[in-house]
Design an enzyme around this catalytic site. Structure first.
Site, PDB file in Angstrom:
ATOM      1  N   ARG A 186       0.564  14.804  -6.130  1.00 50.11           N
ATOM      2  CA  ARG A 186       1.439  13.790  -5.542  1.00 50.11           C
ATOM      3  C   ARG A 186       2.473  13.274  -6.543  1.00 50.11           C
ATOM      4  NH1 ARG A 186      -3.042   9.969  -2.879  1.00 50.11           N
ATOM      5  NH2 ARG A 186      -4.078  10.560  -4.835  1.00 50.11           N
ATOM      6  N   CYS A 198      -9.523   8.065   3.923  1.00 50.35           N
ATOM      7  CA  CYS A 198      -8.098   7.784   4.119  1.00 50.35           C
ATOM      8  C   CYS A 198      -7.832   6.958   5.373  1.00 50.35           C
ATOM      9  CB  CYS A 198      -7.323   9.102   4.183  1.00 50.35           C
ATOM     10  SG  CYS A 198      -7.529  10.151   2.737  1.00 50.35           S
ATOM     11  N   GLN A 245      -8.902   3.372   4.954  1.00 54.41           N
ATOM     12  CA  GLN A 245      -8.019   2.687   4.004  1.00 54.41           C
ATOM     13  C   GLN A 245      -6.710   2.280   4.671  1.00 54.41           C
ATOM     14  OE1 GLN A 245      -7.785   5.379   0.565  1.00 54.41           O
ATOM     15  NE2 GLN A 245      -8.862   3.831  -0.624  1.00 54.41           N
ATOM     16  N   ARG A 292       0.861  -1.182   0.000  1.00 51.82           N
ATOM     17  CA  ARG A 292       0.000   0.000   0.000  1.00 51.82           C
ATOM     18  C   ARG A 292       0.900   1.234   0.000  1.00 51.82           C
ATOM     19  NH1 ARG A 292      -4.405   3.065  -1.125  1.00 51.82           N
ATOM     20  NH2 ARG A 292      -4.752   4.674   0.446  1.00 51.82           N
ATOM     21  N   VAL A 293       0.689   2.152  -0.957  1.00 52.13           N
ATOM     22  CA  VAL A 293       1.379   3.440  -0.985  1.00 52.13           C
ATOM     23  C   VAL A 293       0.361   4.472  -0.525  1.00 52.13           C
ATOM     24  CG1 VAL A 293       2.571   5.142  -2.389  1.00 52.13           C
ATOM     25  CG2 VAL A 293       2.940   2.701  -2.811  1.00 52.13           C
ATOM     26  N   ASP A 352      -4.363  16.913  -8.195  1.00 51.99           N
ATOM     27  CA  ASP A 352      -3.519  15.947  -7.492  1.00 51.99           C
ATOM     28  C   ASP A 352      -2.063  16.257  -7.806  1.00 51.99           C
ATOM     29  OD1 ASP A 352      -2.295  13.764  -6.313  1.00 51.99           O
ATOM     30  OD2 ASP A 352      -3.815  12.334  -6.996  1.00 51.99           O
TER      31      ASP A 352
END
Length: 460
Positions: free
Chosen positions: A138, A77, A80, A59-60, A136
């Site tokens: 990221r 979040c 998750q 998981r990232v 986004d």
């Protein structure tokens, strides 16, 4: 040539949790200077994956203080992250990367500002756009290098985001399988999940997109690609008429039912809904310049562009009598750098620094209270071929334009709320003892939850 990205594991320690025991490793990198983390269970290298016959479960996860720590229900979040911890612990092998990329890369401060925009009707994408960010921001380069440092090149990735898969594969990893990680939709996060599925291509199965049995409200998506100027009310779509010796002035601002434009002076307050915000950008595209006071810059850090519609950005003009303009302002990073109107009392060193950053500092006469002489400023703008100026605030600037009888048109957004805060207009009779304007040929139109009132200002 740019230095290659490198990561270095600084330390690691055993972390027992209620779902299992992990090893927590802290990584340093030469790209962003942030302390990214890796939670490990078992033997995580590719050699162990070959032995076990299955790529590693990974998981990232991007940091979300509000969801991960406070348990906020606005997003998915926290659940998750908790689900990923349980899955990795149950499998006995796996990695969870915890990337310090709060708010999809915009940081906690801007995320809180985005939350305020979402509370008045913008979705998570448009909130970022209004604040001057991409939906986004990221970056998965550091994540890829950390996984490679751990000996991982092939993985099963827990995600609903296809861009995350593409980001890791772009940097040399092989995502052998996507493992869905969908959380339950409820009243607080349904619109957020709907937006992720509808606008950000997240692979979510929503029974009733955007609602899913919740009370979440739908709002129209702001079109950032089409030419929306044709959607302007006909009376507002015409070019402003010329004025001799100065630009045509449109006052445009939003207020609550009790006349407040902010909860408190110097505090950023979002009042209008998305439809009225779109109208504001359409109006900006119809003017040569947009003018605000330094208080608005300090409170809101605006960009003053037309990024929600297609059209030319107006020239930003800032009234700043004492030259308090901050070096971190977004306006210094825009394509059209600001013109800052100040007085002879301003610090020359601050002027030099702002001009080195790309701003134009204009020294003008001051009126008796030490403020910039607006008549002189408008004459300057007229000489620079600025035929129309949209004045958006704050309260001091709006009041001073009215007190000087320098406003031609009013476009007022009235939101159905009571703030009890800072009034848009001061006691102008006390300022100059002259009559105040009257709105002639007034017209009204509803946009979303707001009422738009507009007309011409005349002094009798």
């Amino acid at each position: 040539m740019a230095e290659p990205i490198s990561v270095h594991k600084m330390s690691g320690a055993r972390i027992p949790t209620d779902v299992g025991e992990f090893t927590l490793c802290l990584y340093h990198n030469n790209l962003d200077g942030k302390e990214h983390l890796a939670l490990l269970v078992g033997d995580v290298g590719d050699a162990a994956s070959l032995r076990d016959g299955a790529p590693l479960l990974v998981r990232v996860h991007s940091e979300c203080f509000t969801g991960d720590v406070l348990g906020s229900l606005r997003c998915d979040c926290g659940p998750q992250l908790a689900a990923a911890l349980r899955l990795v612990a149950a499998e006995g092998r796996g990695v969870i990367l915890y990337l310090r990329q709060e708010g999809r890369g915009i940081g906690l401060l801007e995320k809180l500002r985005a939350y305020n925009l979402q509370d008045v009707g913008y979705d998570t994408v448009d909130a970022n756009l209004l604040l001057g960010h991409q939906p986004d921001l990221r970056d998965y380069r550091v994540a890829a290098e950390i996984l490679k440092d751990l000996g991982i090149t092939s993985l099963r990735l827990m995600t609903n985001n296809p861009d995350k898969i593409a980001g890791l594969e772009r940097h040399g990893l092989h995502v052998a399988e996507r493992v869905p990680l969908q959380m339950t939709a409820h009243a607080e996060n349904a619109h957020y999940l709907d937006t992720k599925a509808r606008r950000m291509r997240h692979l979510l199965q929503l029974e009733n997109p955007g609602l899913n049995g919740s009370t979440a409200h739908h709002h129209p998506v702001l079109d950032t690609t089409g030419d929306d100027r044709s959607a302007l009310m006909p009376e507002l779509s015409a070019a402003p008429p010329p004025r001799p010796g100065r630009p045509y002035i449109t006052l445009s601002y939003a207020q609550s039912l009790d006349g407040s434009i902010a909860a408190r002076r110097g505090e950023q307050t979002f009042i209008s809904g998305p439809e009225a915000g779109r109208l504001t950008h359409q109006l900006r595209a119809r003017h040569d310049a947009i003018l605000v006071g330094i208080g608005t810059v300090l409170a809101d850090d605006p960009q003053l562009t037309v990024r929600l519609v297609r059209g030319p950005d107006p020239q930003p003009v800032i009234v700043d009598s004492r030259l308090r303009f901050p070096p971190w302002a977004k306006l210094l990073r825009g394509e059209r750098r600001p013109w800052i109107a100040t007085t002879d009392a301003a610090d020359p060193a601050r002027q030099a620094a702002l001009e080195a950053a790309g701003a134009r500092v204009i020294r003008l006469p001051a009126v008796p209270n030490g403020m910039v002489d607006l008549t002189a400023l408008l004459a300057y703008l007229a000489r620079r071929h600025m035929r129309s100026v949209m004045v958006e605030g704050g309260a001091t600037v709006i009041s001073n334009f009215l007190a000087a009888h320098l406003a031609d048109r009013l476009v007022l957004t009235i939101a159905p709320m009571i703030l009890g805060g800072l009034n848009a207009v001061a006691d102008l009779g006390r300022l100059n003892g002259r009559v105040m304007p009257r709105l002639v040929r007034p017209q009204y139109q509803t946009l979303g939850k707001d009422v738009i009132l507009f007309g011409d200002l005349v002094w009798e």
